[in-house]
Scaffold this motif. Structure first.
Motif, mmCIF file in Angstrom:
data_model
loop_
_atom_site.group_PDB
_atom_site.id
_atom_site.type_symbol
_atom_site.label_atom_id
_atom_site.label_comp_id
_atom_site.label_asym_id
_atom_site.label_seq_id
_atom_site.Cartn_x
_atom_site.Cartn_y
_atom_site.Cartn_z
ATOM 1 N N GLN A 43 6.121 42.826 -5.109
ATOM 2 C CA GLN A 43 5.873 43.130 -6.513
ATOM 3 C C GLN A 43 5.867 41.838 -7.334
ATOM 4 O OE1 GLN A 43 8.620 43.653 -4.647
ATOM 5 N NE2 GLN A 43 10.160 44.736 -5.827
ATOM 6 N N GLN A 44 5.028 41.845 -8.393
ATOM 7 C CA GLN A 44 4.992 40.656 -9.244
ATOM 8 C C GLN A 44 6.104 40.735 -10.283
ATOM 9 O OE1 GLN A 44 2.206 39.771 -12.461
ATOM 10 N NE2 GLN A 44 1.379 38.111 -11.203
ATOM 11 N N ILE A 45 6.821 39.652 -10.444
ATOM 12 C CA ILE A 45 7.905 39.635 -11.428
ATOM 13 C C ILE A 45 7.891 38.329 -12.222
ATOM 14 C CG2 ILE A 45 9.423 41.144 -10.091
ATOM 15 C CD1 ILE A 45 11.007 38.585 -9.348
ATOM 16 N N VAL A 74 10.139 29.477 -5.141
ATOM 17 C CA VAL A 74 9.415 28.519 -4.293
ATOM 18 C C VAL A 74 8.070 28.213 -4.922
ATOM 19 C CG1 VAL A 74 8.601 28.031 -1.959
ATOM 20 C CG2 VAL A 74 10.521 29.606 -2.310
ATOM 21 N N ILE A 75 7.810 26.925 -5.149
ATOM 22 C CA ILE A 75 6.509 26.553 -5.713
ATOM 23 C C ILE A 75 5.721 25.745 -4.686
ATOM 24 C CG2 ILE A 75 7.345 26.556 -8.084
ATOM 25 C CD1 ILE A 75 7.384 23.498 -7.940
ATOM 26 N N ASP A 76 4.427 25.810 -4.801
ATOM 27 C CA ASP A 76 3.554 24.990 -3.948
ATOM 28 C C ASP A 76 3.175 23.752 -4.750
ATOM 29 O OD1 ASP A 76 1.661 23.787 -2.436
ATOM 30 O OD2 ASP A 76 0.320 25.523 -2.283
ATOM 31 N N PHE A 77 3.807 22.630 -4.401
ATOM 32 C CA PHE A 77 3.655 21.463 -5.280
ATOM 33 C C PHE A 77 2.234 20.911 -5.305
ATOM 34 C CE2 PHE A 77 5.483 19.910 -1.274
ATOM 35 C CZ PHE A 77 4.543 18.971 -0.888
ATOM 36 N N ASN A 78 1.413 21.333 -4.333
ATOM 37 C CA ASN A 78 0.030 20.893 -4.349
ATOM 38 C C ASN A 78 -0.760 21.565 -5.468
ATOM 39 O OD1 ASN A 78 0.087 19.123 -2.050
ATOM 40 N ND2 ASN A 78 0.335 20.969 -0.809
ATOM 41 N N ASN A 79 -0.260 22.726 -5.903
ATOM 42 C CA ASN A 79 -0.969 23.467 -6.945
ATOM 43 C C ASN A 79 -0.306 23.351 -8.310
ATOM 44 O OD1 ASN A 79 -2.907 24.370 -5.132
ATOM 45 N ND2 ASN A 79 -1.639 26.122 -4.530
ATOM 46 N N VAL A 80 0.735 22.522 -8.407
ATOM 47 C CA VAL A 80 1.409 22.335 -9.692
ATOM 48 C C VAL A 80 1.141 20.904 -10.163
ATOM 49 C CG1 VAL A 80 3.642 22.289 -10.862
ATOM 50 C CG2 VAL A 80 3.207 24.011 -9.093
ATOM 51 N N PRO A 81 0.703 20.761 -11.406
ATOM 52 C CA PRO A 81 0.414 19.413 -11.910
ATOM 53 C C PRO A 81 1.629 18.492 -11.801
ATOM 54 C CG PRO A 81 -0.223 21.110 -13.511
ATOM 55 C CD PRO A 81 0.498 21.809 -12.410
ATOM 56 N N GLU A 82 1.361 17.257 -11.445
ATOM 57 C CA GLU A 82 2.402 16.227 -11.349
ATOM 58 C C GLU A 82 3.288 16.223 -12.598
ATOM 59 O OE1 GLU A 82 2.422 13.935 -8.710
ATOM 60 O OE2 GLU A 82 4.191 12.890 -9.459
ATOM 61 N N VAL A 94 13.173 27.278 -17.553
ATOM 62 C CA VAL A 94 11.829 27.507 -17.032
ATOM 63 C C VAL A 94 11.544 29.001 -16.893
ATOM 64 C CG1 VAL A 94 11.871 25.347 -15.721
ATOM 65 C CG2 VAL A 94 12.476 27.476 -14.580
ATOM 66 N N GLN A 95 10.263 29.292 -16.859
ATOM 67 C CA GLN A 95 9.801 30.655 -16.619
ATOM 68 C C GLN A 95 8.910 30.613 -15.389
ATOM 69 O OE1 GLN A 95 7.883 32.641 -19.879
ATOM 70 N NE2 GLN A 95 6.432 33.703 -18.545
ATOM 71 N N ALA A 96 9.140 31.569 -14.494
ATOM 72 C CA ALA A 96 8.314 31.621 -13.292
ATOM 73 C C ALA A 96 7.792 33.042 -13.117
ATOM 74 C CB ALA A 96 9.116 31.204 -12.070
ATOM 75 N N THR A 97 6.521 33.138 -12.768
ATOM 76 C CA THR A 97 5.939 34.426 -12.416
ATOM 77 C C THR A 97 5.419 34.327 -10.988
ATOM 78 O OG1 THR A 97 5.309 34.854 -14.704
ATOM 79 C CG2 THR A 97 4.183 36.142 -12.998
ATOM 80 N N GLY A 98 5.702 35.352 -10.212
ATOM 81 C CA GLY A 98 5.270 35.312 -8.824
ATOM 82 C C GLY A 98 5.622 36.600 -8.123
ATOM 83 N N ILE A 99 5.502 36.603 -6.814
ATOM 84 C CA ILE A 99 5.806 37.828 -6.102
ATOM 85 C C ILE A 99 7.140 37.704 -5.375
ATOM 86 C CG2 ILE A 99 3.433 38.646 -5.839
ATOM 87 C CD1 ILE A 99 3.486 37.469 -3.008
ATOM 88 N N LEU A 100 7.843 38.825 -5.361
ATOM 89 C CA LEU A 100 9.159 38.876 -4.721
ATOM 90 C C LEU A 100 8.980 39.166 -3.239
ATOM 91 C CD1 LEU A 100 12.223 38.802 -5.432
ATOM 92 C CD2 LEU A 100 12.114 41.294 -5.543
ATOM 93 N N ILE A 101 9.448 38.248 -2.397
ATOM 94 C CA ILE A 101 9.280 38.418 -0.953
ATOM 95 C C ILE A 101 10.614 38.197 -0.237
ATOM 96 C CG2 ILE A 101 6.855 37.678 -0.949
ATOM 97 C CD1 ILE A 101 7.898 34.905 -0.020
ATOM 98 N N GLU A 111 13.300 35.764 -2.269
ATOM 99 C CA GLU A 111 12.899 34.615 -3.067
ATOM 100 C C GLU A 111 11.607 34.950 -3.787
ATOM 101 O OE1 GLU A 111 12.667 31.712 0.028
ATOM 102 O OE2 GLU A 111 10.526 32.036 0.404
ATOM 103 N N VAL A 112 11.297 34.143 -4.803
ATOM 104 C CA VAL A 112 10.065 34.357 -5.564
ATOM 105 C C VAL A 112 9.055 33.294 -5.169
ATOM 106 C CG1 VAL A 112 8.995 34.382 -7.844
ATOM 107 C CG2 VAL A 112 11.251 35.420 -7.508
#
Length: 503
Positions: A43-45, A74-82, A94-101, A111-112
């Motif tokens: 689910q997206q949270i 968990v972020i994918d640093f390749n897809n997050v601006p430096e 911070v605010q994070a949106t993602g899927i709960l796995i 983790e998100v």
RNA sequence: UCCUCCUUAGCUCAGCCGGUUAGAGCACAUGACUGUUAAUCAUGGGGUCCCUGGUUCGAGCCCAGGAGGGGGAGCCA
């Protein structure tokens, strides 16, 4: 529930307050405490909180204060601006949106996997004083405005909250009336301690009367006033109408006490019960203490487990003979499983006098005769060595107790009770009150308390007087006991002590 | 208020008998690495040695006074 605004606005506003989940939906934010117990179904949270640590350019340990446990984002640093990566620093909001796995790593169950990450509030890593490491409690006390964000203080203040709530819950269930006694008072005849003066005068130049004394008639209240040291006397007035009442409010003592058990501003709970004797009083105090401890254990299990472990770690630094025999959890459970030991002052003196400790002259103050006040070394011996459980001491010599306590038939003692806890000392002080007008007046005369000033108090003995009793419970001392902390300055958000009134 | 111990980098602490340029770990910055759990590795910047005065050729270290903190005591909850 629908609430239609009754304000004079140019258009009607409807506020929906259906439930907490609606409140959170509006905020588009889930609490980490709830997320961690949710079954992950992709689910997206959206979560918002403060960064505790940022590891490996990928793993954010996020905390929002709802629990001591962090949510791993968990972020994918390749897809997050430096630029954004650099701003994910300890302390940043911070605010994070993602899927709960289900977590791919060890150490957490969910983790998100972040799809987007946004910095709400930056935190300069070079200046932010909290680091992902152990800090001393003394250092954290100097940054009390930030220490809420640590594991230890997070746990302490969630437990404090639960205990406060449980106090109200307990008395409410018992049918007690919660009453607010005044914080500013004009009576200085209680003798419960040094008081803080309350005045509107220019203290460099107060008005004087013809004798050269400060003329309080010209002050705000037209008389000398102080901050309250106890709501008891006013509480008694209320109990003489509502039968069972309690107060729970701030209390102020201007004593120059520099100990780990004293504050200049602290919170005190003071129940007062009409048609009630010392036995009922003791039963009520014991039942209440066990109730609130049980409530905290049931509702703050993780926090107390954390504090218990913290304490065990700390104890490992100490030599073997100084370590406590029980963990914090065991100590609390022990309190619930065992009745408090009830002994009279006279019996306590006997126990102390006959103890090997006394015979071998290990006490700094040896116990010889009846009538002396017990030193804290004596109280500790009774509680920690002899009985090894909470102790209620009753029937103290009248000379060492307050004027309003009921005089016993022996003519020497009063119906007082002190509850002593291991590691804390006196946590409750109470008594059955002297309800007989003549006895009370005589006692006041003996110790020089002017009856005129307390005429309103004496009225309770003139009109429908009856046996009644009550006690005072130092709330921070209770929090000390339940959290296992050792310094009272660490269980109140912003401690006020001699030479210290920061924040 | 009394007794006692302490105060050195942002934090935790070391610093020999008084001696020349005050150190470590963590944090921070830069780079590398990329499923980490207080991540790891390399390099780098960072000091009012609590304050004031004194002794000395020379004081982080010795002496005096002061401030702040810890532990214990008294007062209490």
């Amino acid at each position: 529930m629908n609430i239609t605004s009754s304000c004079n606005l140019p258009f009607p506003i409807k506020i929906f307050l259906n439930s907490r989940s609606n409140f959170l939906k509006k905020m588009a934010r889930l609490r980490i405490k709830d997320i961690l117990t949710t079954t992950p179904e992709n689910q997206q949270i959206t979560v918002k909180g403060w960064v505790r640590t940022f590891r490996n350019n990928s793993f954010i340990a996020l905390n929002d204060g709802s629990t001591n446990n962090n949510l791993q984002v968990v972020i994918d640093f390749n897809n997050v601006p430096e630029e954004t990566l650099k701003r994910i620093t300890t302390g940043a909001a911070v605010q994070a949106t993602g899927i709960l796995i289900p977590s791919l790593g060890k150490g957490q169950s969910v983790e998100v996997k972040a799809e987007s990450i946004e910095i709400i509030g930056d935190s300069d890593a070079e200046k932010y004083p909290l680091q992902p490491k152990k800090h001393s409690l003394e250092f954290l006390r100097e940054i009390a405005h930030l220490r809420f964000r640590t594991n230890t203080f997070g746990a302490v203040f969630r437990v404090r909250n639960s205990l406060a709530f449980a106090v109200h819950k307990f008395f409410n269930e018992k049918g007690f009336l919660y009453i607010h006694t005044p914080i500013i008072t004009s009576n200085d005849a209680e003798g419960a301690g040094e008081m803080f003066h309350v005045t509107n005068f220019d203290i460099a130049n107060p008005p004087k009367d013809e004798n050269g004394n400060v003329d309080y008639k010209q002050d705000f209240f037209g008389k000398a006033t102080n901050l309250t040291v106890s709501g008891q006397l006013e509480g008694e007035l209320a109990a003489m109408a509502f039968s069972d009442i309690y107060t729970f409010g701030p209390t102020f003592r201007a004593e120059n006490s520099n100990t780990a058990r004293h504050l200049a501003e602290f919170w005190m709970i003071e129940p007062e019960m009409a048609f009630c004797d010392l036995q009922d009083n003791m039963n009520m105090a014991e039942e209440m203490l066990q109730y609130v401890i049980r409530y905290a254990l049931e509702n703050n299990k993780e926090d107390i487990e954390f504090l218990s472990q913290r304490l065990e770690e700390e104890e490992k630094q100490k030599p073997q003979n100084e370590r406590s025999e029980m963990t914090l959890l065991q100590k609390l459970q022990f309190c619930l499983d065992n009745k408090f030991e009830r002994v009279t002052y006279t019996q306590a003196i006997e126990i102390l006098r006959e103890s090997n400790h006394n015979k071998k002259k290990k006490f700094q103050y040896l116990v010889n005769e009846w009538g002396v006040d017990l030193q804290s070394e004596h109280e500790r011996y009774l509680v920690e060595k002899h009985f090894k459980k909470p102790v209620i001491l009753i029937d103290y010599p009248k000379e060492i107790k307050a004027f309003y306590m009921r005089q016993n038939e022996d003519g020497k003692t009063v119906a007082a009770m002190d509850i002593l806890f291991p590691g804390i000392g006196e946590i409750v002080g109470g008594s059955q009150r002297e309800e007989r007008l003549e006895k009370l007046e005589t006692r006041m005369k003996e110790i020089g308390i002017p009856a005129e000033e307390l005429d309103w108090y004496l009225d309770t003995r003139r009109f429908g007087s009856n046996p009644h009793a009550g006690f005072g419970l130092g709330f921070e001392r209770l929090v000390l006991f339940v959290t296992g902390m050792t310094n009272i300055r660490d269980v109140i958000p912003f401690p006020r002590t001699p030479k210290n009134c920061e924040f």
